[in-house]
Design a protein around this motif. Structure first.
Motif, mmCIF file in Angstrom:
data_model
loop_
_atom_site.group_PDB
_atom_site.id
_atom_site.type_symbol
_atom_site.label_atom_id
_atom_site.label_comp_id
_atom_site.label_asym_id
_atom_site.label_seq_id
_atom_site.Cartn_x
_atom_site.Cartn_y
_atom_site.Cartn_z
ATOM 1 N N ASP A 44 15.351 -14.097 -53.120
ATOM 2 C CA ASP A 44 15.454 -12.632 -53.190
ATOM 3 C C ASP A 44 15.801 -12.043 -51.834
ATOM 4 O O ASP A 44 16.556 -11.069 -51.749
ATOM 5 N N MET A 45 15.251 -12.648 -50.773
ATOM 6 C CA MET A 45 15.567 -12.157 -49.437
ATOM 7 C C MET A 45 17.039 -12.420 -49.104
ATOM 8 O O MET A 45 17.710 -11.574 -48.507
ATOM 9 N N GLU A 46 17.559 -13.591 -49.501
ATOM 10 C CA GLU A 46 18.974 -13.864 -49.295
ATOM 11 C C GLU A 46 19.839 -12.959 -50.165
ATOM 12 O O GLU A 46 20.950 -12.581 -49.776
ATOM 13 N N ALA A 47 19.320 -12.623 -51.365
ATOM 14 C CA ALA A 47 20.085 -11.736 -52.249
ATOM 15 C C ALA A 47 20.187 -10.328 -51.682
ATOM 16 O O ALA A 47 21.043 -9.551 -52.130
ATOM 17 N N MET A 48 19.329 -9.985 -50.721
ATOM 18 C CA MET A 48 19.409 -8.662 -50.093
ATOM 19 C C MET A 48 20.661 -8.518 -49.227
ATOM 20 O O MET A 48 21.000 -7.405 -48.801
ATOM 21 N N VAL A 49 21.336 -9.636 -48.955
ATOM 22 C CA VAL A 49 22.556 -9.558 -48.141
ATOM 23 C C VAL A 49 23.634 -8.772 -48.881
ATOM 24 O O VAL A 49 24.370 -7.975 -48.273
ATOM 25 N N THR A 50 23.725 -8.982 -50.200
ATOM 26 C CA THR A 50 24.746 -8.263 -50.972
ATOM 27 C C THR A 50 24.527 -6.755 -50.955
ATOM 28 O O THR A 50 25.462 -6.001 -50.657
ATOM 29 N N PRO A 51 23.315 -6.228 -51.257
ATOM 30 C CA PRO A 51 23.119 -4.775 -51.135
ATOM 31 C C PRO A 51 23.357 -4.262 -49.727
ATOM 32 O O PRO A 51 23.910 -3.170 -49.552
ATOM 33 N N LEU A 52 22.957 -5.063 -48.725
ATOM 34 C CA LEU A 52 23.174 -4.633 -47.342
ATOM 35 C C LEU A 52 24.664 -4.533 -47.037
ATOM 36 O O LEU A 52 25.126 -3.565 -46.416
ATOM 37 N N THR A 53 25.438 -5.529 -47.510
ATOM 38 C CA THR A 53 26.886 -5.499 -47.285
ATOM 39 C C THR A 53 27.534 -4.341 -48.036
ATOM 40 O O THR A 53 28.409 -3.645 -47.508
ATOM 41 N N VAL B 174 25.018 12.133 -50.395
ATOM 42 C CA VAL B 174 25.373 10.723 -50.556
ATOM 43 C C VAL B 174 25.094 9.962 -49.270
ATOM 44 O O VAL B 174 24.553 8.841 -49.292
ATOM 45 N N ASP B 175 25.458 10.556 -48.119
ATOM 46 C CA ASP B 175 25.169 9.907 -46.839
ATOM 47 C C ASP B 175 23.666 9.722 -46.651
ATOM 48 O O ASP B 175 23.205 8.671 -46.179
ATOM 49 N N ILE B 176 22.901 10.738 -47.028
ATOM 50 C CA ILE B 176 21.445 10.644 -46.891
ATOM 51 C C ILE B 176 20.892 9.526 -47.771
ATOM 52 O O ILE B 176 20.071 8.702 -47.323
ATOM 53 N N GLU B 177 21.346 9.470 -49.015
ATOM 54 C CA GLU B 177 20.856 8.436 -49.929
ATOM 55 C C GLU B 177 21.314 7.049 -49.501
ATOM 56 O O GLU B 177 20.567 6.071 -49.632
ATOM 57 N N LEU B 178 22.533 6.938 -48.971
ATOM 58 C CA LEU B 178 22.998 5.642 -48.480
ATOM 59 C C LEU B 178 22.185 5.189 -47.276
ATOM 60 O O LEU B 178 21.840 4.003 -47.152
ATOM 61 N N GLN B 179 21.860 6.127 -46.391
ATOM 62 C CA GLN B 179 21.012 5.773 -45.254
ATOM 63 C C GLN B 179 19.621 5.362 -45.732
ATOM 64 O O GLN B 179 19.020 4.401 -45.204
ATOM 65 N N ARG B 180 19.107 6.060 -46.731
ATOM 66 C CA ARG B 180 17.812 5.668 -47.293
ATOM 67 C C ARG B 180 17.885 4.287 -47.924
ATOM 68 O O ARG B 180 16.967 3.469 -47.783
ATOM 69 N N GLU B 181 18.972 4.041 -48.653
ATOM 70 C CA GLU B 181 19.134 2.723 -49.275
ATOM 71 C C GLU B 181 19.227 1.632 -48.223
ATOM 72 O O GLU B 181 18.649 0.550 -48.379
ATOM 73 N N LEU B 182 19.948 1.916 -47.134
ATOM 74 C CA LEU B 182 20.025 0.953 -46.036
ATOM 75 C C LEU B 182 18.644 0.687 -45.462
ATOM 76 O O LEU B 182 18.278 -0.463 -45.181
ATOM 77 N N SER B 183 17.866 1.760 -45.284
ATOM 78 C CA SER B 183 16.499 1.594 -44.776
ATOM 79 C C SER B 183 15.641 0.806 -45.753
ATOM 80 O O SER B 183 14.839 -0.044 -45.351
ATOM 81 N N VAL B 184 15.806 1.067 -47.056
ATOM 82 C CA VAL B 184 15.029 0.345 -48.076
ATOM 83 C C VAL B 184 15.373 -1.141 -48.045
ATOM 84 O O VAL B 184 14.486 -2.009 -48.105
ATOM 85 N N VAL B 185 16.661 -1.460 -47.935
ATOM 86 C CA VAL B 185 17.073 -2.873 -47.901
ATOM 87 C C VAL B 185 16.492 -3.563 -46.667
ATOM 88 O O VAL B 185 15.962 -4.685 -46.742
#
Length: 428
Positions: free
Chosen positions: A107-116, A138-149
């Motif tokens: 699962d940790m390796e699978a986080m590479v795809t969302p991060l990319t 959208v920028d705010i949510e993408l930054q949040r998603e990046l932080s979540v990943v």
């Protein structure tokens, strides 16, 4: 020697004893013999009792020691079975924890795809042109998603490290339990061998110092406490590992749920932004259409004004020519009559008309230029909107990988439109 005696007698030159002394000696011998016989009887009685008691004591001690050996063997067997049960649980927990750890690492390796994907989405949206380069939701949510990943990766990495430490502790506990099982098995086999020995065996002998106490020996209480401690340590480690496996599972599910919720929010915001951009583009297209229609009407009006302005030129020439030609009258005929006043009024009106027409024509041209300039701005903004729309749609297409899907067939065309290479790439 007496001369009167007929027999010559000799007496030993020893001291003679009296009859009383003789009887006393006989009595003494009898008494001593009786005493010795009594002592012998007592000795035989004591010896027989001692033989019987020692025989019974020896047999009873042997029986008790055999029973003690049997109890010790049974106790060792119980502890061995307990330790083997612990060993089986430890082996199962090690295997289960390894599986959980491997699943967490996957699962940790699978986080590479969302991060990319998030990085590509941010890079793609950063290619928007200047008027559309805004800090939107959208920028705010993408930054949040990046932080979540990133937080999920950090959390799963810590969980994997804790699982690795737990595996090391569990392996150490397994070694201790295995050593206990080996020692107890060896002790049980040795005690079984001792239980099988008897006095008729040929491999028994006197030993130099069998009663010695070895330096590394321990008491029974110490042995029992050590066995209990190892069992307690194994149980505690098993409880910790069970909690660790639950923590790994909960962490994975929590990371998946948080990331899935954030991805849904990001996609919702992105689709909402695409809808807003499409609506703004449609509005601009409608405004552009209306502007072009108004420009066509304005251009038509300009042409008609120009025609009217040119048409008034000939009429003005006619009126001025009439006035000028009537100046050739002579004498009293050169008077300001009604035709003169009418022609003067006509010239003035024509000049005023031409001035008004010229002003209206200039105003119409200014309006047309304004409409054209605004139409160009709308066209530029419309192109920016289309570019932004393609950027967001490309970002939405990039996120298809998060759901395990494939890219759309029109991705190449979208890339061409995004990079504005339509005119440079030949079409078949």
């Amino acid at each position: 020697m007496c001369s009167n005696q007929s027999i010559v007698t000799y007496q030993k030159p020893l001291q003679h004893v009296g009859l009383n002394d003789w009887h006393a000696r006989i009595n003494k011998l009898r008494n001593v013999a009786d005493s010795y016989r009594n002592d012998s009887y007592d000795l035989r009685h004591c010896a027989r009792s001692l033989r019987n008691e020692t025989k019974v004591q020896t047999e009873w001690d042997t029986y008790q020691n055999n029973a003690r050996l049997s109890d010790r063997i049974a106790e060792l067997d119980r502890w061995r079975i307990t330790m083997e049960h612990c060993m089986g649980r430890i082996e199962n927990e090690i295997e289960s924890l390894k599986n959980e750890k491997d699943a967490t690492e996957q699962d940790m390796e699978a986080m590479v795809t969302p991060l990319t994907v998030v990085s590509e989405c941010l890079t793609t949206r950063d290619s928007r042109l200047e008027p559309e380069l805004t800090y939107d939701d959208v920028d705010i949510e993408l930054q949040r998603e990046l932080s979540v990943v990133e937080n999920n990766q950090k959390m799963l990495r810590e969980q994997c490290h804790n699982a690795w430490n737990a595996l090391n502790r569990l392996a150490e506990t397994r070694f201790k339990v295995g050593e206990e099982i080996s020692n107890k098995t060896a002790a049980q086999e040795l005690d079984l061998q001792q239980l099988g020995l008897n006095k008729q065996c040929s491999n028994i002998s006197y030993k130099p110092d069998p009663l010695r106490i070895l330096k590394n020996s321990s008491t029974y209480e110490g042995w029992l406490e050590n066995s209990r401690n190892i069992k307690r340590i194994a149980d505690n480690e098993l409880e910790d590992v069970y909690a660790m496996r639950e923590s790994l599972f909960v962490s994975r599910e929590k990371a998946k749920n948080i990331l899935s919720a954030q991805q849904d929010r990001t996609e919702h915001t992105l689709r909402k932004r695409i809808f807003e951009t499409q609506r703004a583009r449609n509005e601009l297209e409608w405004q552009q259409l209306k502007m072009k229609e108004e420009m066509d009407r304005c251009m038509n009006e300009i042409l008609q004004l120009e025609d009217a302005y040119r048409a008034k030129a000939d009429v003005l020439k006619l009126a001025e020519t009439r006035l000028e030609n009537r100046t050739a009258r002579s004498g009293m005929e050169l008077c300001n009559d009604e035709p003169h006043h009418g022609l003067c009024d006509e010239v003035k009106k024509l000049r005023e008309t031409r001035r008004i027409l010229l002003e209206q024509l200039n105003s119409a041209k200014t309006t047309y230029n304004t409409l054209e300039s605004h139409s160009n701005r709308i066209e530029t903004d419309l192109n920016n909107k289309n570019h932004t729309l393609m950027t967001d749609i490309r970002g939405l297409d990039l996120r298809v990988r998060l759901k395990g899907g494939k890219k759309l067939d029109t991705q190449t065309d979208r890339n061409i439109q995004l990079t504005k290479m339509e005119d440079q790439i030949p079409r078949n």
